[in-house]
Design a protein around this motif. Structure first.
Motif, PDB file in Angstrom:
ATOM      1  N   ASP A 224     -92.726  71.631  61.469  1.00  0.00           N
ATOM      2  CA  ASP A 224     -91.929  70.859  60.088  1.00  0.00           C
ATOM      3  C   ASP A 224     -92.281  71.554  58.751  1.00  0.00           C
ATOM      4  O   ASP A 224     -92.281  71.196  58.543  1.00  0.00           O
ATOM      5  N   GLY A 225     -92.168  72.953  59.208  1.00  0.00           N
ATOM      6  CA  GLY A 225     -92.097  73.831  57.722  1.00  0.00           C
ATOM      7  C   GLY A 225     -93.992  73.999  57.694  1.00  0.00           C
ATOM      8  O   GLY A 225     -93.940  75.304  57.326  1.00  0.00           O
ATOM      9  N   GLN A 226     -94.922  73.809  58.679  1.00  0.00           N
ATOM     10  CA  GLN A 226     -96.210  74.560  58.903  1.00  0.00           C
ATOM     11  C   GLN A 226     -96.376  75.519  59.548  1.00  0.00           C
ATOM     12  O   GLN A 226     -95.139  76.208  60.901  1.00  0.00           O
ATOM     13  N   GLY A 227     -96.973  76.978  58.759  1.00  0.00           N
ATOM     14  CA  GLY A 227     -96.486  78.676  58.912  1.00  0.00           C
ATOM     15  C   GLY A 227     -95.607  78.565  58.680  1.00  0.00           C
ATOM     16  O   GLY A 227     -95.716  79.726  59.839  1.00  0.00           O
ATOM     17  N   GLY A 228     -94.477  78.543  58.364  1.00  0.00           N
ATOM     18  CA  GLY A 228     -93.181  79.184  58.592  1.00  0.00           C
ATOM     19  C   GLY A 228     -92.326  78.935  59.867  1.00  0.00           C
ATOM     20  O   GLY A 228     -91.426  79.164  59.596  1.00  0.00           O
TER      21      GLY A 228
END
Length: 575
Positions: free
Chosen positions: A215-219
């Protein structure tokens, strides 16, 4: 009067036959006075010769006072019948002797043909070796990766993002060993590719899958799921892109104890790709290599990849991710599909939130949400293809359309191509896509999900959560197989017959519980919902292609079910 007292009326000695000559009665006279005989070469025994001589002498001694021509006239009557009889007898004997000879020859030939003749030869020395049963192996690809660290530096370096959850379906307790080295600097950790191993036995089974929600980690955002695979020397991968906002990584993991030398072959929408570094790629034993496809072919819309390994064997996969403008818009792990074939089946294409996708297509960066089929032709001749789309439930629209794929190229086509303008898009559900043509091709289907856009307080349109999934083609199963259902939302198993025969499948939970029966028609497919994070034994599946799909709000993924590698056959060793 005695014979010796008779006057000498015998013809001259030169005209009188001797005891060794046989005189045949004259059959007639020619115009020049020569006697023509019926058969001058007939041989008779000594009795016949003596009898013939006596008759000739009697005929040659006429009574006194009779003219000589009278004896000549009586000669034919005295010898005519015996001569003809002897001729017929001799001919009959020759015929009998010929038939007897032919029968004897036939008997000899039959005897030679039926009776085995002795042969000369030496049986070569040989030893048959039964290979030791090999351990069952399954390698999971490891955590999702991003290029660059958290600060944005080292843009060309891959880094692991989080760690995946493993679901293992096996007998006993398989060992788990992370690979020792990785280009993503995750070697030896829970983020590294993990090798599962089970000791061989008659009832041993092993299957595994991994899942990771981002959910958005590391883009990255979306659901990344993959089935864990056995190492192989050849893999065909269809999916991804290297255009702006699209990143595709080639993951090569070598769980063997021998270094593997890998050659990568790529094709795209414009033909084969030729670039430095695609041959002689060294994948260390017990290690992982990560290669960005953009390093071989930037701005590629439709890549198709073939991986060949020598020495050690590898597990190959693609990781593809999307950034839509500035927002992460989906991530997926692309599994290897079936090798090039004239008849391909993609049994589990999942359509989820079709209305949200339709309403998001007009947004900037969301134009590639539409479901497409990608067909690659690695051959030297144009392939003429028929693509068919059939709903699993049987109550949705079925469609088909022709497709032409030039030699050495890859073509992306929307599945809705056959629909008329303005027709209703595919409804939510599972579909089976078949690709049939006159030349071997590879294929996969890309689908997306997206919640409907919303409007914020300022009146700006905000896109919903989006994800994408590449559904690989599946080969027909060769027998019973274990299935690991990853830990993700609403898993569905879809099965389609590849042999044109109806099948009854049985799914038995490995940890106990009631078995599930699934009836697969001879034409079409069938689907059943399963429990997440569970293992099953699938029975009666020979001749069936199967795959698992998962869907939730803003999440979509799937992977094919693959039969384990066949056991090694006995080896014959000769000196």
């Amino acid at each position: 009067m005695a014979d010796d007292e008779r006057p000498d009326l015998t013809p001259d000695a030169d005209a009188t036959p001797t005891s060794s000559e046989s005189v045949a009665p004259p059959a007639g006279e020619t115009d020049d006075g020569n006697v023509a005989t019926e058969d001058a070469n007939v041989e008779t025994d000594s009795t016949d010769s003596a009898h013939s001589t006596s008759d000739a002498e009697t005929a040659a001694e006429p009574e006194l006072g009779e003219p000589e021509p009278a004896a000549a006239d009586a000669a034919p009557e005295a010898g005519s019948a015996p001569g003809m009889g002897r001729t017929v007898t001799v001919i009959s004997l020759r015929v009998v002797r010929g038939l007897a000879g032919m029968a004897a020859a036939a008997a000899v030939i039959a005897a030679v043909g039926l009776v085995p003749l002795p042969t000369l030869g030496i049986t070569p020395l040989a030893t048959t070796v039964e290979p030791e049963p090999a351990d069952l192996l399954a390698l999971c690809p490891g955590a999702t990766l991003r290029l660059g660290d958290e600060t944005g530096a080292n843009a060309g370096q891959p880094f692991a993002v989080g760690r995946p959850e493993l679901t293992v379906a096996a007998t006993g307790s398989p060992s788990r060993t992370p690979l020792a080295t990785s280009d993503a600097d995750s070697g030896g950790s829970t983020s590294a590719p993990t090798l599962l191993r089970v000791a061989p036995s008659d009832d041993a089974v092993l299957a595994a899958a991994q899942s990771q929600e981002l959910d958005g980690q590391g883009g990255l955002r979306g659901l990344a799921i993959a089935g864990c695979s056995e190492p192989t020397s050849s893999a065909w991968l269809v999916g991804g892109a290297t255009t702006v906002g699209r990143t595709t990584l080639l993951l090569l993991a070598n769980p063997t104890a021998v270094e593997a030398e890998v050659e990568v072959t790529m094709w795209g929408e414009s033909g084969a790709i030729s670039a430095p570094g695609m041959k002689g790629i060294a994948v260390p034993a017990n290690g992982q290599r990560v290669l960005a496809l953009s390093g071989f072919a930037p701005d590629l819309t439709s890549p198709m990849v073939h991986v060949e390994a020598r020495g050690g064997q590898v597990v190959a996969a693609l990781q593809t991710s999307v950034t839509r403008v500035l927002d992460p818009g989906g991530v997926d792990l692309v599994s290897a599909g079936a090798a090039p074939s004239r008849d391909l089946v993609i049994p589990a294409v999942r359509i989820a939130d079709a209305e949200g996708v339709a309403s998001s297509l007009g947004l900037e960066g969301y134009e590639d949400l539409e479901t497409i089929v990608r067909v690659g032709n690695p051959g030297d001749e144009t392939a003429f293809i028929e693509v068919s789309v059939t709903p699993t439930a049987g109550d949705g629209p079925a469609t088909s359309f022709p497709l032409q794929v030039p030699a050495g190229q890859v073509v992306d086509t929307a599945l809705s191509t056959a629909f008329e303008l303005g027709a209703t898009p595919f409804a939510d559900g599972s579909y089976t896509v078949t690709v049939r043509g006159d030349a071997p091709v590879v294929a996969a289907v890309r689908a997306s999900t997206s919640s409907a856009p919303t409007t914020d307080a300022d009146g700006d349109i905000q896109p919903g959560d989006a994800d994408l999934a590449w559904f690989a083609s599946a080969s027909g199963l060769t027998g019973d197989v274990a299935i690991a259902v990853a830990d993700a939302g609403t898993p569905v198993l879809v099965a389609a017959a590849t042999d044109g025969v109806a099948h009854t499948l049985t799914l038995t939970p490995l940890d106990g519980g009631a078995a599930i029966t699934l009836e697969v028609p001879a034409a079409g497919s069938a689907a059943v919902g399963l429990d997440a994070d569970t293992g099953y034994l699938l029975s009666g599946a020979k001749g069936v292609a199967a795959a698992l799909t998962f869907a939730a709000r803003g999440e979509l993924a799937g992977y094919p079910i693959v039969s384990p590698r066949a056991a090694d056959s006995p080896l014959v060793i000769r000196p």
